[in-house]
Enzyme design. Structure first.
Site, PDB file in Angstrom:
ATOM      1  N   ASN A 105       0.789  -1.241   0.000  1.00 24.54           N
ATOM      2  CA  ASN A 105       0.000   0.000   0.000  1.00 24.54           C
ATOM      3  C   ASN A 105       0.818   1.287   0.000  1.00 24.54           C
ATOM      4  OD1 ASN A 105      -2.414  -1.361  -0.119  1.00 24.54           O
ATOM      5  ND2 ASN A 105      -2.785  -1.330   2.085  1.00 24.54           N
ATOM      6  N   ASP A 159     -10.360   2.235  17.243  1.00 19.93           N
ATOM      7  CA  ASP A 159      -9.786   1.685  18.481  1.00 19.93           C
ATOM      8  C   ASP A 159     -10.422   2.349  19.704  1.00 19.93           C
ATOM      9  OD1 ASP A 159      -7.768   0.173  16.960  1.00 19.93           O
ATOM     10  OD2 ASP A 159      -7.022   2.159  16.466  1.00 19.93           O
ATOM     11  N   ARG A 162     -13.877   0.977  20.079  1.00 19.89           N
ATOM     12  CA  ARG A 162     -13.816  -0.388  20.615  1.00 19.89           C
ATOM     13  C   ARG A 162     -13.538  -0.357  22.116  1.00 19.89           C
ATOM     14  NH1 ARG A 162     -10.147  -2.504  15.505  1.00 19.89           N
ATOM     15  NH2 ARG A 162     -11.898  -3.237  14.236  1.00 19.89           N
ATOM     16  N   HIS A 187      -2.019   2.377  15.033  1.00 19.52           N
ATOM     17  CA  HIS A 187      -3.237   1.562  14.844  1.00 19.52           C
ATOM     18  C   HIS A 187      -2.760   0.138  14.543  1.00 19.52           C
ATOM     19  CE1 HIS A 187      -7.105   0.092  13.631  1.00 19.52           C
ATOM     20  NE2 HIS A 187      -6.692  -0.151  12.405  1.00 19.52           N
TER      21      HIS A 187
HETATM   22  P1  NAD Z   1     -11.562  -3.450   0.150  1.00 13.99           P
HETATM   23  O1  NAD Z   1     -10.560  -4.359  -0.452  1.00 13.99           O
HETATM   24  O2  NAD Z   1     -12.963  -3.899   0.291  1.00 13.99           O
HETATM   25  O3  NAD Z   1     -11.593  -2.077  -0.655  1.00 13.99           O
HETATM   26  C1  NAD Z   1     -10.440  -1.373  -0.960  1.00 13.99           C
HETATM   27  C2  NAD Z   1     -10.668  -0.696  -2.287  1.00 13.99           C
HETATM   28  O4  NAD Z   1      -9.539   0.119  -2.547  1.00 13.99           O
HETATM   29  C3  NAD Z   1     -10.795  -1.707  -3.464  1.00 13.99           C
HETATM   30  O5  NAD Z   1     -12.008  -1.468  -4.148  1.00 13.99           O
HETATM   31  C4  NAD Z   1      -9.580  -1.379  -4.324  1.00 13.99           C
HETATM   32  O6  NAD Z   1      -9.818  -1.519  -5.700  1.00 13.99           O
HETATM   33  C5  NAD Z   1      -9.318   0.088  -3.933  1.00 13.99           C
HETATM   34  N1  NAD Z   1      -7.979   0.559  -4.231  1.00 13.99           N
HETATM   35  C6  NAD Z   1      -6.809  -0.142  -4.216  1.00 13.99           C
HETATM   36  N2  NAD Z   1      -5.800   0.647  -4.602  1.00 13.99           N
HETATM   37  C7  NAD Z   1      -6.337   1.867  -4.835  1.00 13.99           C
HETATM   38  C8  NAD Z   1      -5.790   3.101  -5.284  1.00 13.99           C
HETATM   39  N3  NAD Z   1      -4.503   3.231  -5.568  1.00 13.99           N
HETATM   40  N4  NAD Z   1      -6.625   4.144  -5.443  1.00 13.99           N
HETATM   41  C9  NAD Z   1      -7.940   4.023  -5.176  1.00 13.99           C
HETATM   42  N5  NAD Z   1      -8.516   2.881  -4.775  1.00 13.99           N
HETATM   43  C10 NAD Z   1      -7.716   1.812  -4.597  1.00 13.99           C
HETATM   44  O7  NAD Z   1     -10.961  -2.998   1.560  1.00 13.99           O
HETATM   45  P2  NAD Z   1     -11.719  -2.301   2.768  1.00 13.99           P
HETATM   46  O8  NAD Z   1     -12.237  -3.360   3.658  1.00 13.99           O
HETATM   47  O9  NAD Z   1     -12.629  -1.236   2.268  1.00 13.99           O
HETATM   48  O10 NAD Z   1     -10.483  -1.655   3.543  1.00 13.99           O
HETATM   49  C11 NAD Z   1      -9.743  -0.613   2.981  1.00 13.99           C
HETATM   50  C12 NAD Z   1      -8.508  -0.309   3.822  1.00 13.99           C
HETATM   51  O11 NAD Z   1      -8.895   0.187   5.099  1.00 13.99           O
HETATM   52  C13 NAD Z   1      -7.624  -1.532   4.088  1.00 13.99           C
HETATM   53  O12 NAD Z   1      -6.263  -1.157   3.981  1.00 13.99           O
HETATM   54  C14 NAD Z   1      -7.967  -1.883   5.525  1.00 13.99           C
HETATM   55  O13 NAD Z   1      -6.942  -2.597   6.156  1.00 13.99           O
HETATM   56  C15 NAD Z   1      -8.150  -0.508   6.113  1.00 13.99           C
HETATM   57  N6  NAD Z   1      -8.902  -0.434   7.372  1.00 13.99           N
HETATM   58  C16 NAD Z   1      -8.472   0.453   8.304  1.00 13.99           C
HETATM   59  C17 NAD Z   1      -9.167   0.611   9.494  1.00 13.99           C
HETATM   60  C18 NAD Z   1      -8.701   1.578  10.540  1.00 13.99           C
HETATM   61  O14 NAD Z   1      -9.246   1.543  11.674  1.00 13.99           O
HETATM   62  N7  NAD Z   1      -7.750   2.465  10.300  1.00 13.99           N
HETATM   63  C19 NAD Z   1     -10.309  -0.162   9.732  1.00 13.99           C
HETATM   64  C20 NAD Z   1     -10.728  -1.065   8.747  1.00 13.99           C
HETATM   65  C21 NAD Z   1      -9.995  -1.199   7.560  1.00 13.99           C
HETATM   66  C1  LMR Z   2      -9.349  -2.952  11.969  1.00 11.08           C
HETATM   67  O1  LMR Z   2      -8.816  -2.523  12.974  1.00 11.08           O
HETATM   68  O2  LMR Z   2     -10.422  -3.603  11.987  1.00 11.08           O
HETATM   69  C2  LMR Z   2      -8.711  -2.678  10.637  1.00 11.08           C
HETATM   70  O3  LMR Z   2      -7.506  -1.998  10.805  1.00 11.08           O
HETATM   71  C3  LMR Z   2      -8.564  -3.878   9.779  1.00 11.08           C
HETATM   72  C4  LMR Z   2      -7.478  -4.796  10.277  1.00 11.08           C
HETATM   73  O4  LMR Z   2      -6.659  -5.224   9.462  1.00 11.08           O
HETATM   74  O5  LMR Z   2      -7.463  -5.088  11.465  1.00 11.08           O
END
Ligand code: NAD
Ligand code: LMR
Length: 328
Positions: A105, A159, A162, A187
């Site tokens: 990423n 977080d 939660r 995170h």
């Molecule tokens: P997902 O795979 O369902 O969706 C991600 C989308 O991003 C996909 O549709 C993909 O095509 C798109 N994508 C990939 N590269 C891209 C780019 N360069 N530009 C634009 N779009 C792009 O994933 P999700 O479940 O929606 O999760 C997304 C991200 O959020 C993941 O990295 C996940 O780990 C993170 N996340 C973070 C938290 C947090 O608390 N910070 C919580 C949940 C998920």
């Molecule tokens: C979360 O905290 O649920 C997200 O960051 C997704 C993960 O990879 O844990």
């Protein structure tokens, strides 16, 4: 009519966006008289799926949804954006740590940081959700030298939520009775959700939950590992609760923080009052007057136990930074 707010959302065809986009357009964040324009970014392979999401957004007939721009060009998505919510990227699967996504990423945030730098509105604020969100935020910020430091956030609100929910359950109160829950650091599984300053119905959480053993062990571990637990159970990472936390983050930034309380987000460490090394994106308790900027809450007395926890998560962020050295 008020001028529309331009929201750039990346990862628009993904799981989180499927909750986020609809709730951004329904007035619950910016108010019932504030139109929004959604500028949605996806990769070329996902543009067809994004088309379906756009159809559904239109079919929701939301009065505040002024326009939708769907694009695979980051420069178009970031054009005049007042907010950039960076969700796009790969999520982790079972058995992975979030830091394992750095290679997959990291590069995305070079391109998107540059696009924000060159095209976003002067008041842009950026919330990075995609993991590892602290380090991705550092990459984007490093590639956007014209954007002031106080505009950058990585999401640790999930977080915090939660942690509040765990404390509320244990104390047998509603989650609205739990305040002052600060999340420190990354995170990740090293984060420190601070129970020593949390309050339950105005009293110290440590008085209400008189079980230090539970607080130091089950509570912290549950919050640290909740993401993995959800992946294990659902086969996919958290989505609705993540979108909800992103909306909470924006709401907390645009409204004055209630008297005596704070909220959590990871922000640049420059000048922080807790001696955390500079040039990191580290989660602290924050307060804002809702007028555009924020302050890291000063004067929180950290016990030796807490100080050690804040250092462990700092060390992990330093290691992640080494892994992205060529991107920042
Ligand atoms: P997902 O795979 O369902 O969706 C991600 C989308 O991003 C996909 O549709 C993909 O095509 C798109 N994508 C990939 N590269 C891209 C780019 N360069 N530009 C634009 N779009 C792009 O994933 P999700 O479940 O929606 O999760 C997304 C991200 O959020 C993941 O990295 C996940 O780990 C993170 N996340 C973070 C938290 C947090 O608390 N910070 C919580 C949940 C998920
Ligand atoms: C979360 O905290 O649920 C997200 O960051 C997704 C993960 O990879 O844990």
């Amino acid at each position: 009519m008020k001028d529309p707010i331009r929201m750039a959302i990346t990862g628009g065809a993904g799981q989180i966006a499927y909750s986020l986009l609809f709730r951004l357009a329904n007035g619950e964040v910016f108010g019932p008289d504030q139109p929004v324009i959604l500028q949605i970014l996806e990769i070329p392979e996902a543009m067809e799926a994004l088309k379906g999401v756009v159809m559904e957004l239109k079919d929701s007939a939301q009065p505040l949804l002024y326009d939708i721009i769907a694009t695979d060009d980051a420069n178009v998505a970031m054009k005049d954006a007042n907010w950039a919510i960076l969700v796009g990227g790969r999520p982790r699967g079972p058995g992975m740590e979030r830091g394992d996504l750095i290679a997959a990423n990291g590069q995305i945030f070079v391109t998107q940081g540059k696009a924000i730098n060159d095209h976003a509105a002067a008041d842009v604020r950026i919330v990075v959700v995609a993991n590892p969100c602290n380090s991705n935020c550092l990459v984007a910020k490093a590639n956007a030298p014209d954007i002031p430091a106080d505009r950058w956030f990585a999401m640790t609100r999930l977080d915090e939520n939660r942690a509040k929910s765990q404390l509320a359950d244990r104390a047998g109160v509603l989650v609205s009775g739990v305040t002052n829950v600060g999340v420190w650091g990354n995170h990740s599984a090293t984060q420190y959700p601070d129970f020593e300053h949390a309050r339950i119905q105005g009293k110290p959480a440590t008085d209400v939950i008189n079980d230090r053993q539970w607080l130091e062990n089950d509570f912290i571990t549950t919050v640290q590992k909740r993401g993995a637990e959800i992946i294990q159970a659902r086969g996919k990472s958290s989505a609705a609760s993540a979108a909800n936390a992103a909306l909470d983050t924006i709401r907390s930034l645009i409204n004055p923080t209630p008297e005596g309380d704070w909220f959590s987000a990871a922000v640049p460490t420059e000048g922080n009052p807790y001696g955390i090394e500079e040039n990191l994106i580290y989660s602290f308790p924050l307060r804002t007057d809702g007028k555009g900027s924020y302050k890291i809450v000063e004067g929180i007395e950290l016990s030796d136990y807490a100080r050690e926890k804040t250092r462990i998560t700092e060390r992990e962020l330093l290691e992640e930074r080494e892994a992205i050295e060529d991107l920042i």
